[in-house]
Write a protein that holds these residues in place. Structure first.
Motif, mmCIF file in Angstrom:
data_model
loop_
_atom_site.group_PDB
_atom_site.id
_atom_site.type_symbol
_atom_site.label_atom_id
_atom_site.label_comp_id
_atom_site.label_asym_id
_atom_site.label_seq_id
_atom_site.Cartn_x
_atom_site.Cartn_y
_atom_site.Cartn_z
ATOM 1 N N VAL A 1 46.928 42.085 44.784
ATOM 2 C CA VAL A 1 46.008 42.951 44.040
ATOM 3 C C VAL A 1 46.015 44.283 44.789
ATOM 4 C CG1 VAL A 1 43.688 43.152 43.066
ATOM 5 C CG2 VAL A 1 44.669 40.882 43.504
ATOM 6 N N TYR B 1 39.359 40.085 41.189
ATOM 7 C CA TYR B 1 40.826 40.013 41.353
ATOM 8 C C TYR B 1 41.517 40.077 39.985
ATOM 9 C CZ TYR B 1 39.132 38.472 45.906
ATOM 10 O OH TYR B 1 38.474 38.397 47.095
ATOM 11 N N LEU B 2 42.478 39.201 39.735
ATOM 12 C CA LEU B 2 43.215 39.245 38.470
ATOM 13 C C LEU B 2 42.721 38.152 37.524
ATOM 14 C CD1 LEU B 2 46.828 39.720 39.938
ATOM 15 C CD2 LEU B 2 45.106 41.462 39.389
ATOM 16 N N PHE B 3 42.752 36.915 37.992
ATOM 17 C CA PHE B 3 42.431 35.778 37.135
ATOM 18 C C PHE B 3 41.005 35.866 36.583
ATOM 19 C CE2 PHE B 3 40.762 31.436 36.617
ATOM 20 C CZ PHE B 3 41.606 31.013 35.608
ATOM 21 N N THR C 1 39.080 38.400 36.288
ATOM 22 C CA THR C 1 38.942 39.546 35.383
ATOM 23 C C THR C 1 39.372 39.144 33.971
ATOM 24 O OG1 THR C 1 39.328 41.131 37.161
ATOM 25 C CG2 THR C 1 39.784 41.894 34.917
ATOM 26 N N MET C 2 40.500 38.438 33.886
ATOM 27 C CA MET C 2 40.999 38.028 32.566
ATOM 28 C C MET C 2 40.133 36.916 31.972
ATOM 29 S SD MET C 2 45.142 38.325 32.951
ATOM 30 C CE MET C 2 45.367 37.500 34.522
#
Lengths: 283, 283
Positions: free
Chosen positions: B183, B190-192, B194-195
């Motif tokens: 990231v 983070y990424l997961f 957020t999605m």
């Protein structure tokens, strides 16, 4: 409502119309499939043959004899023949309000009194063409995904739809081996696409804000959820041209920035899987 | 940077700290795990035993002898013992800025010069405690999901992190059987997550706007993506109390409306799987 669906008319022999028609025939319905030219109908028939081959390789529908199956399908360019004695019309013509209105005006006038009218529109709303059909109370969205792998069918009435249509449409969806879900109020994108777009929007924002790479964003989703694709892999499968148009239509800043990025791919001829390259390369 | 990680200190023996410590020991690292009381450490040890039993039932880690494994783990309430000779600290204490700042102030001062400092925070940012550790350039987020099933590890530097830390942290993540993702900029969730929050937000909006039922929204996702859970099933697993706090913290109208709905569940004691009922009932 005493509705018995046996004869089905599919308007539009494109990707989705072809699949719905094939599944309906496989499920034992009498199917008439209409499009504007013999060439389009011939292509639809060839697609069905390919699909059927692939499905049977997976061991599906092997018990149905070819002769029986094809006897259930009639391909026609004649509107009157298409709707003759139809219990239900499912319309999958070009995703354009004006075209759909014209089609429903024409076929609504031709169809027998008993016919249920359903549209397979992806992003438009049934209320946009219900009146044009001449029978808004018998008009409802009945929206398939890809029929054979993604087996959800959305049933979405508009405010004027007779609620008595819901149950027979659910039974029809189940007969076509789909899982029916009820979208109680008109909502563009139904349920699945609404959620998928939210996921893709979040992924697009992480990418345009340079928080992470395409690969790492996808990996986060795939590895944690044990899925074969992440959001960018899904976009490559959808087609980046389609993704661009859908994203461009959303007016928030993040969508506009992601649309601008998608445009650089489209302009470079990178349309995803179908062109051999998108966010990823394909062989 | 010539960094060789062999000895690991885990701060906080809660759900996540316990799992990271166990996986690190299973991967051959020397692990010291710290918490405030012997009782908390005892509970962590029992959780490890249960986890290990379940993993071995699946045929995982069966080759590692118990004696060898437990010899790699040291449980301690003494800060100096915890950080002794540590190559890396991974902090999983309570998700509270003030507490994390205090912890980093204390352990940053105690740790040997060579130690890398990492935080496992879920929604806070490493820059909020990096300075408190006294070594911001050696400070980075290293965030696990559930370690054994969701095997992504986020590596998220803050603006002052030495970029030389990234590669050794990636290698460490891989040694712990995780898939590392980078990231590049600080991003809460983070990424997961957020999605996932975007997906859940869209599902929550469909529900509060009464577009569809919990079951139909979940079915749309599960059936089309062949997943065992939809967004509301996922929320039940996360816990509706946690979901309420996270949703409440988002200031847009749709989130506030969904938070209000989640509150009715929490107030009724329906916290999801852990309480036996949430959006669904569990036995």
């Amino acid at each position: 409502m005493n509705i018995d669906i046996q004869k089905v008319c599919i308007l539009g022999a494109g990707t989705l119309g072809t699949r719905v028609a094939l599944q309906a025939a496989l499920s034992g319905f009498q199917v008439r499939i209409y499009d504007l030219s013999e060439e389009l109908l011939e292509r639809s028939k060839q697609t069905m043959q390919k699909l059927l081959g692939a499905l049977r390789k997976e061991g599906r529908f092997t018990e149905i004899e070819d002769e029986v199956l094809w006897s259930r399908l009639l391909f026609t360019t004649d509107p009157a023949t298409a709707v003759k004695d139809a219990d239900l019309i499912n319309e999958s013509v070009t995703e354009d309000v004006g075209i759909k209105q014209e089609v429903w005006k024409r076929f609504g006038a031709l169809a027998p009194e008993k016919t249920l009218f359903t549209t397979n529109t992806s992003y438009l709303l049934p209320s946009m063409f219900a009146e044009h059909s001449g029978r808004p109370e018998r008009f409802c969205a009945l929206h398939f995904h890809d029929v054979f792998t993604a087996r959800v069918v959305d049933i979405m009435p508009h405010p004027g739809t007779d609620p008595g249509l819901i149950a027979p449409l659910e039974r029809f969806g189940e007969a076509l081996e789909q899982v029916p879900v009820l979208v109680k109020k008109e909502n563009s994108g139904y349920l699945f696409n609404t959620m998928l777009l939210a996921l893709i929007g979040a992924a697009g924002k992480l990418l345009t804000k340079e928080v992470a790479s395409v690969e790492d964003i996808d990996k986060s989703w795939m590895v944690n959820f044990h899925m074969p694709q992440g959001p960018f892999g899904i976009l490559d499968a959808i087609g980046l041209d389609t993704a661009y148009h859908v994203t461009k239509a959303r007016k928030d800043t993040a969508s506009q920035q992601f649309a601008a990025l998608l445009k650089t791919y489209v302009d470079a001829g990178k349309l995803g899987k179908k062109s051999g390259e998108g966010f990823y390369r394909y062989k």
